[in-house]
Design a protein around this motif. Structure first.
Motif, PDB file in Angstrom:
ATOM      1  N   GLY A  78       1.068  -1.347  -0.342  1.00  0.00           N
ATOM      2  CA  GLY A  78       0.554   0.129  -0.017  1.00  0.00           C
ATOM      3  C   GLY A  78       0.959   1.194  -0.385  1.00  0.00           C
ATOM      4  N   GLN A  79       2.218   1.144   0.346  1.00  0.00           N
ATOM      5  CA  GLN A  79       3.282   2.523  -0.412  1.00  0.00           C
ATOM      6  C   GLN A  79       3.528   2.894  -1.187  1.00  0.00           C
ATOM      7  N   LEU A  80       3.707   4.099  -1.930  1.00  0.00           N
ATOM      8  CA  LEU A  80       4.539   4.272  -2.991  1.00  0.00           C
ATOM      9  C   LEU A  80       6.467   3.565  -3.115  1.00  0.00           C
ATOM     10  N   GLN A  81       6.672   3.011  -3.368  1.00  0.00           N
ATOM     11  CA  GLN A  81       8.236   3.102  -3.862  1.00  0.00           C
ATOM     12  C   GLN A  81       8.469   3.819  -5.037  1.00  0.00           C
ATOM     13  N   VAL A  82       8.985   5.045  -4.628  1.00  0.00           N
ATOM     14  CA  VAL A  82       9.310   5.939  -5.719  1.00  0.00           C
ATOM     15  C   VAL A  82      11.450   5.291  -5.921  1.00  0.00           C
ATOM     16  N   PRO A  83      11.839   5.419  -6.469  1.00  0.00           N
ATOM     17  CA  PRO A  83      13.123   4.637  -7.157  1.00  0.00           C
ATOM     18  C   PRO A  83      13.930   6.032  -7.397  1.00  0.00           C
ATOM     19  N   ASN A  84      15.151   6.809  -7.179  1.00  0.00           N
ATOM     20  CA  ASN A  84      16.009   7.521  -7.107  1.00  0.00           C
ATOM     21  C   ASN A  84      16.049   8.493  -8.501  1.00  0.00           C
ATOM     22  N   GLN A  85      16.140   7.542  -9.227  1.00  0.00           N
ATOM     23  CA  GLN A  85      16.297   7.874 -10.798  1.00  0.00           C
ATOM     24  C   GLN A  85      15.047   7.404 -11.516  1.00  0.00           C
ATOM     25  N   LYS A 108      18.673  21.366  -8.039  1.00  0.00           N
ATOM     26  CA  LYS A 108      19.149  22.078  -7.383  1.00  0.00           C
ATOM     27  C   LYS A 108      19.027  21.020  -5.673  1.00  0.00           C
ATOM     28  N   ALA A 109      17.434  20.633  -5.638  1.00  0.00           N
ATOM     29  CA  ALA A 109      16.987  20.202  -4.560  1.00  0.00           C
ATOM     30  C   ALA A 109      18.491  18.912  -3.856  1.00  0.00           C
ATOM     31  N   TYR A 110      18.230  18.108  -5.226  1.00  0.00           N
ATOM     32  CA  TYR A 110      18.777  16.525  -4.639  1.00  0.00           C
ATOM     33  C   TYR A 110      19.729  15.983  -5.012  1.00  0.00           C
ATOM     34  N   HIS A 111      21.091  16.988  -5.852  1.00  0.00           N
ATOM     35  CA  HIS A 111      22.288  17.313  -6.537  1.00  0.00           C
ATOM     36  C   HIS A 111      22.393  16.416  -7.943  1.00  0.00           C
ATOM     37  N   GLY A 112      21.654  15.206  -8.337  1.00  0.00           N
ATOM     38  CA  GLY A 112      21.799  15.334  -8.887  1.00  0.00           C
ATOM     39  C   GLY A 112      21.048  12.944  -8.540  1.00  0.00           C
ATOM     40  N   GLN A 113      21.520  13.515  -7.072  1.00  0.00           N
ATOM     41  CA  GLN A 113      20.996  11.871  -6.385  1.00  0.00           C
ATOM     42  C   GLN A 113      19.288  11.342  -6.453  1.00  0.00           C
ATOM     43  N   LYS A 114      18.542  12.575  -7.435  1.00  0.00           N
ATOM     44  CA  LYS A 114      17.095  12.193  -7.619  1.00  0.00           C
ATOM     45  C   LYS A 114      17.584  12.372  -8.730  1.00  0.00           C
ATOM     46  N   THR A 115      16.599  12.075  -9.771  1.00  0.00           N
ATOM     47  CA  THR A 115      16.071  12.627 -11.293  1.00  0.00           C
ATOM     48  C   THR A 115      14.565  12.234 -12.403  1.00  0.00           C
ATOM     49  N   ILE A 116      14.473  12.298 -12.800  1.00  0.00           N
ATOM     50  CA  ILE A 116      13.233  11.910 -13.508  1.00  0.00           C
ATOM     51  C   ILE A 116      14.060  12.337 -15.252  1.00  0.00           C
ATOM     52  N   GLN A 117      13.901  10.766 -15.422  1.00  0.00           N
ATOM     53  CA  GLN A 117      13.397  10.392 -16.990  1.00  0.00           C
ATOM     54  C   GLN A 117      12.859  10.895 -17.536  1.00  0.00           C
ATOM     55  N   TRP A 118      12.152  11.093 -18.861  1.00  0.00           N
ATOM     56  CA  TRP A 118      11.247  11.289 -19.097  1.00  0.00           C
ATOM     57  C   TRP A 118      10.950  10.811 -20.242  1.00  0.00           C
ATOM     58  N   GLN A 119      10.108   9.922 -20.158  1.00  0.00           N
ATOM     59  CA  GLN A 119      10.001   9.392 -21.630  1.00  0.00           C
ATOM     60  C   GLN A 119       8.494  10.014 -22.031  1.00  0.00           C
ATOM     61  N   GLU A 120       8.262  10.229 -23.626  1.00  0.00           N
ATOM     62  CA  GLU A 120       7.313  10.638 -24.306  1.00  0.00           C
ATOM     63  C   GLU A 120       6.529   9.618 -24.371  1.00  0.00           C
ATOM     64  N   ILE A 121       4.935   9.839 -24.399  1.00  0.00           N
ATOM     65  CA  ILE A 121       4.309   9.147 -24.966  1.00  0.00           C
ATOM     66  C   ILE A 121       3.301  10.065 -25.800  1.00  0.00           C
ATOM     67  N   TYR A 122       2.005   8.570 -26.305  1.00  0.00           N
ATOM     68  CA  TYR A 122       1.587   9.978 -27.322  1.00  0.00           C
ATOM     69  C   TYR A 122      -0.181   9.985 -26.734  1.00  0.00           C
ATOM     70  N   ALA A 123      -0.979  10.704 -27.183  1.00  0.00           N
ATOM     71  CA  ALA A 123      -2.232  10.642 -27.682  1.00  0.00           C
ATOM     72  C   ALA A 123      -2.360  11.835 -28.038  1.00  0.00           C
ATOM     73  N   GLY A 124      -4.094  12.472 -28.740  1.00  0.00           N
ATOM     74  CA  GLY A 124      -4.614  13.628 -29.385  1.00  0.00           C
ATOM     75  C   GLY A 124      -3.978  13.344 -30.700  1.00  0.00           C
ATOM     76  N   GLN A 125      -4.000  14.924 -30.977  1.00  0.00           N
ATOM     77  CA  GLN A 125      -3.378  14.788 -32.114  1.00  0.00           C
ATOM     78  C   GLN A 125      -2.399  14.075 -33.218  1.00  0.00           C
ATOM     79  N   THR A 126      -1.244  15.006 -31.669  1.00  0.00           N
ATOM     80  CA  THR A 126       0.625  13.480 -32.541  1.00  0.00           C
ATOM     81  C   THR A 126      -0.183  12.340 -32.337  1.00  0.00           C
ATOM     82  N   ALA A 127      -1.093  11.639 -31.923  1.00  0.00           N
ATOM     83  CA  ALA A 127      -1.078  10.053 -32.077  1.00  0.00           C
ATOM     84  C   ALA A 127      -2.200  10.135 -32.887  1.00  0.00           C
TER      85      ALA A 127
END
Ligand code: NAI
Length: 420
Positions: free
Chosen positions: A9-16, A45-64
């Motif tokens: 029941g708890q969210l597990q959030v990877p650093n990357q 600025k908050a986590y100095h590289g210890q936490k990051t987001i890798q953005w993964q583009e997905i499509y919906a709408g007109q572009t899709a």
């Protein structure tokens, strides 16, 4: 990919953390371009590289549609299902019979039952109110039921006539004024659906030390749907949150039995003890009250259609939809899509006029959701700073004296500079 997961029941959030994103249509790509660097910088600025987001583009709408010939590819849904999380820009609703809103489809397919809309004032934002700073609410709009279930029958069609006959013959319904030419809509509102939404609102209010949860309803007219939304809400609070909540339903019971004074004393004691107050108000009265006495309201729980109207009305009080964020969340499965609450703004698309704050503040909600508050705090401070200095996009600049007009991208770049 390292996606969000849920354990016990708890969210597990990877650093990357991998987060799928949909740029969206119209102004979507502009606000996304301006926002991405702001979000990444805040996290750095908050986590100095210890936490990051890798953005993964997905499509919906007109572009899709242009890329894959479908407005909502199966892969998009499958990716969100796997990732549990997504950030999305606005999507145009295809016009024509047979098309459902893509947003409604996403919310219903993933059972994102709570549409959460925080509404607060940023100092300096042009507002029609004398004291917009008194508006500070978080709306929990039920997202899967009510007339949005899409159960409608068109006037004159055989099934509609048949349905009207059944209502007349088997249920004694005599109140359909023009049966030959009536379309029929069905409004499902369930106990489970209402209580899971209201529980989410109460949990949020308790976790964020809010003072009250108001159940906004039209139960005076729709007794078994909206009236029961209220009843089920009060029942839930009295059964499951006895130690931490005090309901106005209890107040009324005490007032009836022991008089108003005794009830008032119990309410005062509950407030002194820091209990969360659960109250209710009829929707039309609520729309007056939020203009006259917005300070009386805090967390709001309401059915789908009321929530739609209320969200935009409250957003307008504090500066409009350009700055109103939103999240669609299932607090049980963990699925969540955070999204700009405005549409594709075709009238200004491609002109660098769009305000990216709605998307940015939705990203802040997402960061809070995964527990990265230190990053969202930086974005909010930068937005506050930019608006205070009157360095804003055209929607605000038009209504501010001596403002410096920035394009969407320039505004994003300024926020990055302010965080440096
Ligand atoms: P809209 O929200 O796109 O535009 C309404 C007005 O607000 C326009 O004048 C627009 O220029 C302005 N506006 C909107 N966002 C702005 C921003 N970030 N900065 C500055 N000004 C902004 O609503 P409309 O025109 O009714 O809908 C256009 C399309 O968007 C339709 O296809 C509709 O279905 C879709 N839509 C999608 C939503 C979503 O994806 N969540 C929500 C609402 C509409």
């Amino acid at each position: 990919m390292s996606y969000l997961s849920i354990k016990d029941g708890q969210l597990q959030v990877p650093n990357q953390l991998t987060v799928p994103f949909i740029q969206g249509d119209g102004i979507g790509p502009e606000i996304w371009q301006a926002s991405k660097k702001v979000i990444d910088t805040a996290i750095y600025k908050a986590y100095h590289g210890q936490k990051t987001i890798q953005w993964q583009e997905i499509y919906a709408g007109q572009t899709a549609f242009e890329k894959f010939g479908t407005y909502l590819p199966d892969e998009t849904l499958a990716t969100i299902q796997e990732a549990k999380l997504a950030l999305k820009g606005p999507l145009m609703t295809p016009i024509g019979e047979g098309f459902r809103s893509l947003n409604v489809t996403l919310r219903q397919t993933l059972d994102l039952f709570a549409c959460v809309r925080p509404v607060r004032y940023f100092s300096g934002v042009p507002s029609p109110l004398k004291h917009p700073e008194k508006t500070d609410m978080v709306i929990f709009r039920e997202n899967t039921e009510d007339v949005y279930a899409g159960i409608e029958f068109l006037a004159g069609q055989a099934e509609t006539t048949q349905l009207i006959e059944v209502l007349k013959e088997q249920f004694g319904v005599q109140k359909i004024r023009f049966p030959q030419t009536s379309s029929i809509g069905i409004k499902p509102v369930s106990k489970e659906g209402s209580q899971r939404l209201i529980a989410a609102a109460i949990d949020y209010a308790l976790a964020n030390k809010r003072k009250s949860v108001t159940l906004v309803h039209k139960g005076n007219i729709m007794k078994f749907t909206e009236g029961h939304f209220k009843k089920w809400g009060y029942d839930l609070a009295e059964e499951k949150y006895t130690d931490v909540c005090f309901t106005m339903q209890t107040f009324e019971k005490i007032a009836k039995k022991e008089g108003k004074e005794a009830a008032q004393k119990t309410l005062n004691d509950a407030q002194k003890a820091g209990k969360l107050i659960i109250k209710d108000v009829i929707a039309d009265n609520f729309l007056q009250q939020i203009l006259l006495y917005p300070e009386k309201y805090d967390v709001i729980a309401t059915c789908n259609l009321n929530g739609d109207y209320i969200s935009d009305a409250l957003a307008a009080q504090v500066g409009g939809i350009g700055i109103a964020p939103g999240g669609n969340i299932n607090y049980h499965t963990g699925y969540a899509i955070f999204e700009a609450s405005h549409g594709t703004a075709p009238d200004i698309a491609g002109q660098g006029k769009a305000n990216p704050c709605s998307l940015l503040l939705s990203a802040c909600m997402m960061l809070d959701y995964v527990g990265w508050q230190a990053a969202s705090h930086r974005i909010i401070c930068a937005i506050e700073h930019a608006i205070r200095n009157k360095t804003v996009t055209s929607d605000f600049a038009q209504a501010m004296k001596e403002a410096t007009l920035l394009s969407t991208q320039e505004f994003g770049d300024l926020l990055v500079d302010l965080m440096e």
